[in-house]
Design a protein around this motif. Structure first.
Motif, short mmCIF file in Angstrom:
data_model
loop_
_atom_site.label_atom_id
_atom_site.label_comp_id
_atom_site.label_asym_id
_atom_site.label_seq_id
_atom_site.Cartn_x
_atom_site.Cartn_y
_atom_site.Cartn_z
N THR A 71 0.82 -1.22 0.00
CA THR A 71 0.00 0.00 0.00
C THR A 71 0.85 1.26 0.00
N ASN A 72 2.15 1.13 0.27
CA ASN A 72 3.05 2.28 0.28
C ASN A 72 3.60 2.61 -1.11
N TRP A 73 3.34 1.74 -2.09
CA TRP A 73 3.81 1.95 -3.46
C TRP A 73 3.17 3.19 -4.06
N ARG A 74 3.97 3.98 -4.78
CA ARG A 74 3.43 5.14 -5.47
C ARG A 74 3.72 5.09 -6.98
N HIS A 75 4.98 4.95 -7.36
CA HIS A 75 5.33 4.97 -8.77
C HIS A 75 6.50 4.03 -9.03
#
Length: 217
Positions: A71-75
């Motif tokens: 859930t901490n993934w952004r790009h």
């Protein structure tokens, strides 16, 4: 800013005659507001890299980053060899990734990633060579046990200029949400969300990657 100061600011913002909240309640409010702001704004975003293995679609993103969570993934971006040209790595649902891998057993540069476990991602297409994946993710706020008797030992990893509105609006709203005499919780949270939205576009950048690809069939 340390936790002692944060607690004092939070209680002062409520303009109460006496402090009727325990330090545990105060800390839960601070943690909730700080974590929400961090995840929404991306205050503690970090750039990390991990290498793929040829003919292996599974990749471990916690290598060197044990605190990473899906859930901490952004790009994400992909590069090959020493090149500085990065291609986007799109986030897709795991079921979609699996279906593509079953239908397409070929190997080439990965374009998509889905998370199989908290530690590992599944790439599609399966890499045909060693690639470097650069991913942007959000680190968590500093960790402490709510109600700690040693608040001076807890130093926030969020800048003071951002901690102030987090405490004044977000923390205050959370702490007073169930207080019958309080009429400011809802306005405080509304103001907090407005500040979060205004700050989103000015803090950090997407580092050239998109979370989702354009609509396709």
């Amino acid at each position: 800013m340390n936790l002692t100061t944060a607690r004092s600011i939070l209680v002062e913002c409520l303009s109460t005659v006496t402090n009727q909240w325990s330090t545990t309640q105060q800390d839960f409010a601070i943690q909730g507001a700080a974590r929400y702001a961090n995840e929404q704004i991306g205050i503690l975003r970090k750039k990390s890299t991990v290498n793929t293995v040829a003919s292996n679609s599974v990749i471990d993103l916690t290598t060197g980053e044990p605190d990473f969570f899906p859930t901490n993934w952004r790009h994400g971006r992909v590069s090959s060899g020493g090149t500085t040209a990065f291609d986007r790595l799109y986030l897709r649902q795991l079921d979609w990734i699996r279906m593509q891998l079953e239908a397409d057993t070929g190997t080439r540069q990965p374009e998509y990633i889905g998370f199989e476990t908290p530690a590992s991602g599944l790439l599609y297409p399966t890499p045909d060579a060693a690639y470097t994946i650069t991913f942007i993710w959000i680190q968590d706020i500093v960790s402490w046990t709510a109600g700690t008797a040693s608040p001076d030992g807890v130093t926030f990893n969020i800048p003071d200029r951002l901690m102030m509105p987090i405490l004044q609006y977000g923390g205050a709203a959370i702490l007073t949400r169930s207080w019958p005499r309080n009429k400011s919780a809802v306005p405080n949270w509304s103001e907090f969300q407005e500040w979060v939205e205004e700050t989103k576009g000015t803090y950090g950048s997407d580092e050239g990657g998109d979370v989702f690809p354009p609509d396709d069939d």
